[in-house]
Motif scaffolding. Sequence first.
Motif, PDB file in Angstrom:
ATOM      1  N   ARG A  37       0.830  -1.196   0.000  1.00 49.37           N
ATOM      2  CA  ARG A  37       0.000   0.000   0.000  1.00 49.37           C
ATOM      3  C   ARG A  37       0.867   1.249   0.000  1.00 49.37           C
ATOM      4  O   ARG A  37       0.646   2.191  -0.738  1.00 49.37           O
ATOM      5  CB  ARG A  37      -0.964   0.019   1.192  1.00 49.37           C
ATOM      6  N   ARG A  38       1.922   1.253   0.800  1.00 43.13           N
ATOM      7  CA  ARG A  38       2.826   2.410   0.868  1.00 43.13           C
ATOM      8  C   ARG A  38       3.604   2.588  -0.441  1.00 43.13           C
ATOM      9  O   ARG A  38       4.028   3.696  -0.759  1.00 43.13           O
ATOM     10  CB  ARG A  38       3.792   2.276   2.046  1.00 43.13           C
ATOM     11  N   ALA A  39       3.751   1.516  -1.208  1.00 39.82           N
ATOM     12  CA  ALA A  39       4.488   1.593  -2.478  1.00 39.82           C
ATOM     13  C   ALA A  39       3.605   2.085  -3.618  1.00 39.82           C
ATOM     14  O   ALA A  39       4.082   2.235  -4.738  1.00 39.82           O
ATOM     15  CB  ALA A  39       5.082   0.231  -2.814  1.00 39.82           C
ATOM     16  N   GLY A  40       2.326   2.310  -3.370  1.00 43.79           N
ATOM     17  CA  GLY A  40       1.492   2.902  -4.407  1.00 43.79           C
ATOM     18  C   GLY A  40       0.234   2.156  -4.757  1.00 43.79           C
ATOM     19  O   GLY A  40      -0.691   2.728  -5.298  1.00 43.79           O
ATOM     20  N   GLY A  41       0.148   0.873  -4.458  1.00 40.03           N
ATOM     21  CA  GLY A  41      -1.081   0.121  -4.718  1.00 40.03           C
ATOM     22  C   GLY A  41      -1.404  -0.022  -6.187  1.00 40.03           C
ATOM     23  O   GLY A  41      -0.520  -0.147  -7.027  1.00 40.03           O
ATOM     24  N   GLY A  42      -2.711  -0.002  -6.508  1.00 43.39           N
ATOM     25  CA  GLY A  42      -3.157  -0.153  -7.885  1.00 43.39           C
ATOM     26  C   GLY A  42      -3.082  -1.567  -8.422  1.00 43.39           C
ATOM     27  O   GLY A  42      -3.109  -1.791  -9.628  1.00 43.39           O
ATOM     28  N   LEU A  43      -3.021  -2.548  -7.531  1.00 43.00           N
ATOM     29  CA  LEU A  43      -2.894  -3.944  -7.962  1.00 43.00           C
ATOM     30  C   LEU A  43      -4.226  -4.497  -8.451  1.00 43.00           C
ATOM     31  O   LEU A  43      -5.282  -4.137  -7.950  1.00 43.00           O
ATOM     32  CB  LEU A  43      -2.414  -4.817  -6.792  1.00 43.00           C
ATOM     33  N   ASP A  44      -4.155  -5.420  -9.407  1.00 46.98           N
ATOM     34  CA  ASP A  44      -5.331  -6.189  -9.801  1.00 46.98           C
ATOM     35  C   ASP A  44      -5.557  -7.324  -8.804  1.00 46.98           C
ATOM     36  O   ASP A  44      -6.687  -7.679  -8.488  1.00 46.98           O
ATOM     37  CB  ASP A  44      -5.149  -6.786 -11.200  1.00 46.98           C
ATOM     38  N   LEU A  45      -4.468  -7.892  -8.309  1.00 48.39           N
ATOM     39  CA  LEU A  45      -4.521  -9.030  -7.398  1.00 48.39           C
ATOM     40  C   LEU A  45      -3.458  -8.854  -6.319  1.00 48.39           C
ATOM     41  O   LEU A  45      -2.272  -8.729  -6.621  1.00 48.39           O
ATOM     42  CB  LEU A  45      -4.293 -10.330  -8.170  1.00 48.39           C
ATOM     43  N   HIS A  46      -3.896  -8.831  -5.063  1.00 48.81           N
ATOM     44  CA  HIS A  46      -3.021  -8.664  -3.905  1.00 48.81           C
ATOM     45  C   HIS A  46      -3.028  -9.991  -3.143  1.00 48.81           C
ATOM     46  O   HIS A  46      -4.065 -10.383  -2.595  1.00 48.81           O
ATOM     47  CB  HIS A  46      -3.571  -7.526  -3.046  1.00 48.81           C
ATOM     48  N   LEU A  47      -1.917 -10.697  -3.119  1.00 46.13           N
ATOM     49  CA  LEU A  47      -1.795 -12.015  -2.491  1.00 46.13           C
ATOM     50  C   LEU A  47      -1.031 -11.907  -1.178  1.00 46.13           C
ATOM     51  O   LEU A  47       0.034 -11.285  -1.126  1.00 46.13           O
ATOM     52  CB  LEU A  47      -1.072 -12.979  -3.427  1.00 46.13           C
ATOM     53  N   ILE A  48      -1.577 -12.565  -0.139  1.00 47.74           N
ATOM     54  CA  ILE A  48      -0.962 -12.489   1.185  1.00 47.74           C
ATOM     55  C   ILE A  48      -0.855 -13.887   1.800  1.00 47.74           C
ATOM     56  O   ILE A  48      -1.748 -14.326   2.532  1.00 47.74           O
ATOM     57  CB  ILE A  48      -1.780 -11.574   2.133  1.00 47.74           C
ATOM     58  N   MET A  56      -6.132  -6.979   6.193  1.00 45.19           N
ATOM     59  CA  MET A  56      -6.309  -5.729   6.929  1.00 45.19           C
ATOM     60  C   MET A  56      -6.713  -4.648   5.923  1.00 45.19           C
ATOM     61  O   MET A  56      -5.888  -4.262   5.090  1.00 45.19           O
ATOM     62  CB  MET A  56      -5.001  -5.342   7.624  1.00 45.19           C
ATOM     63  N   PRO A  57      -7.963  -4.160   5.957  1.00 47.08           N
ATOM     64  CA  PRO A  57      -8.404  -3.173   4.966  1.00 47.08           C
ATOM     65  C   PRO A  57      -7.486  -1.963   4.845  1.00 47.08           C
ATOM     66  O   PRO A  57      -7.292  -1.431   3.749  1.00 47.08           O
ATOM     67  CB  PRO A  57      -9.795  -2.773   5.449  1.00 47.08           C
ATOM     68  N   GLY A  58      -6.863  -1.539   5.927  1.00 48.08           N
ATOM     69  CA  GLY A  58      -5.958  -0.394   5.887  1.00 48.08           C
ATOM     70  C   GLY A  58      -4.652  -0.666   5.177  1.00 48.08           C
ATOM     71  O   GLY A  58      -3.879   0.246   4.910  1.00 48.08           O
ATOM     72  N   ALA A  59      -4.382  -1.927   4.852  1.00 42.52           N
ATOM     73  CA  ALA A  59      -3.140  -2.293   4.187  1.00 42.52           C
ATOM     74  C   ALA A  59      -3.365  -2.839   2.778  1.00 42.52           C
ATOM     75  O   ALA A  59      -2.409  -3.207   2.100  1.00 42.52           O
ATOM     76  CB  ALA A  59      -2.398  -3.340   5.022  1.00 42.52           C
ATOM     77  N   VAL A  60      -4.605  -2.894   2.325  1.00 41.60           N
ATOM     78  CA  VAL A  60      -4.905  -3.463   1.005  1.00 41.60           C
ATOM     79  C   VAL A  60      -4.389  -2.554  -0.097  1.00 41.60           C
ATOM     80  O   VAL A  60      -4.625  -1.342  -0.086  1.00 41.60           O
ATOM     81  CB  VAL A  60      -6.424  -3.718   0.851  1.00 41.60           C
ATOM     82  N   ALA A  61      -3.696  -3.131  -1.063  1.00 43.23           N
ATOM     83  CA  ALA A  61      -3.093  -2.368  -2.162  1.00 43.23           C
ATOM     84  C   ALA A  61      -3.788  -2.628  -3.498  1.00 43.23           C
ATOM     85  O   ALA A  61      -3.310  -2.173  -4.530  1.00 43.23           O
ATOM     86  CB  ALA A  61      -1.607  -2.712  -2.267  1.00 43.23           C
ATOM     87  N   ALA A  62      -4.893  -3.369  -3.491  1.00 42.50           N
ATOM     88  CA  ALA A  62      -5.616  -3.635  -4.737  1.00 42.50           C
ATOM     89  C   ALA A  62      -6.498  -2.447  -5.088  1.00 42.50           C
ATOM     90  O   ALA A  62      -7.020  -1.756  -4.218  1.00 42.50           O
ATOM     91  CB  ALA A  62      -6.453  -4.906  -4.611  1.00 42.50           C
ATOM     92  N   VAL A  68      -8.188  -9.171  -3.161  1.00 42.97           N
ATOM     93  CA  VAL A  68      -7.172  -9.450  -2.159  1.00 42.97           C
ATOM     94  C   VAL A  68      -7.452 -10.856  -1.626  1.00 42.97           C
ATOM     95  O   VAL A  68      -8.593 -11.201  -1.320  1.00 42.97           O
ATOM     96  CB  VAL A  68      -7.143  -8.374  -1.038  1.00 42.97           C
ATOM     97  N   PHE A  69      -6.382 -11.681  -1.556  1.00 44.09           N
ATOM     98  CA  PHE A  69      -6.505 -13.070  -1.123  1.00 44.09           C
ATOM     99  C   PHE A  69      -5.470 -13.354  -0.051  1.00 44.09           C
ATOM    100  O   PHE A  69      -4.299 -13.002  -0.190  1.00 44.09           O
ATOM    101  CB  PHE A  69      -6.295 -14.025  -2.295  1.00 44.09           C
ATOM    102  N   ASN A  70      -5.914 -14.004   1.014  1.00 43.20           N
ATOM    103  CA  ASN A  70      -5.032 -14.385   2.116  1.00 43.20           C
ATOM    104  C   ASN A  70      -5.192 -15.866   2.397  1.00 43.20           C
ATOM    105  O   ASN A  70      -6.311 -16.377   2.471  1.00 43.20           O
ATOM    106  CB  ASN A  70      -5.395 -13.564   3.365  1.00 43.20           C
ATOM    107  N   CYS A  71      -4.078 -16.538   2.534  1.00 40.49           N
ATOM    108  CA  CYS A  71      -4.044 -17.945   2.928  1.00 40.49           C
ATOM    109  C   CYS A  71      -3.118 -18.019   4.134  1.00 40.49           C
ATOM    110  O   CYS A  71      -1.932 -17.711   4.032  1.00 40.49           O
ATOM    111  CB  CYS A  71      -3.515 -18.789   1.770  1.00 40.49           C
ATOM    112  N   ASP A  72      -3.684 -18.397   5.294  1.00 41.88           N
ATOM    113  CA  ASP A  72      -2.946 -18.346   6.548  1.00 41.88           C
ATOM    114  C   ASP A  72      -2.895 -19.724   7.188  1.00 41.88           C
ATOM    115  O   ASP A  72      -3.910 -20.416   7.235  1.00 41.88           O
ATOM    116  CB  ASP A  72      -3.628 -17.360   7.502  1.00 41.88           C
TER     117      ASP A  72
END
Length: 144
Positions: A37-48, A56-62, A68-72
């Motif tokens: 997110r701090r690097a500018g965002g604009g992603l089509d797909l954000h993988l975590i 975390m909605p405040g950290a989403v860069a899509a 945004v997809f997370n596998c934990d």
Amino acid sequence: AANEEKRDPLDQYSVFDWHGLKVGVEICLDHVRERLRRAGGGLDLHLIPSCGVEVMPGAVAARAGGYVFNCDGEYTLDDACNGLGAHSQLFRVEEAGDAPSGKNAKLGKRIEPEQVIKIDWQEADRYYSEGAGQLHIYPPQPLN
């Protein structure tokens, strides 16, 4: 970094183009630190992929309309389709974060897997402390 675009397959950056999609990968703590997110965002797909983090909605860069997809592998969520000691989450981004900070993206309702397959592998305990786990298969999603 101000620009996370990969320049070489072995560099430390985490945004790349895949078949015309802008994809970014944040591993665990990078998401907590809002690296993409701090690097500018604009992603089509954000993988975590993570071990103890959820989206975390405040950290989403899509971008709006992206995903945004997370596998934990660390803990379950009460309202997610979980395996033992794990979870996955998939959201479509309704609104990108507030300008100019990019914080507080608005996420749509979590997209549920259309199929969950328990992996039944007799040898799993030799390799995985909680067994082989589950495979979550999500329905195809539009990308516009």
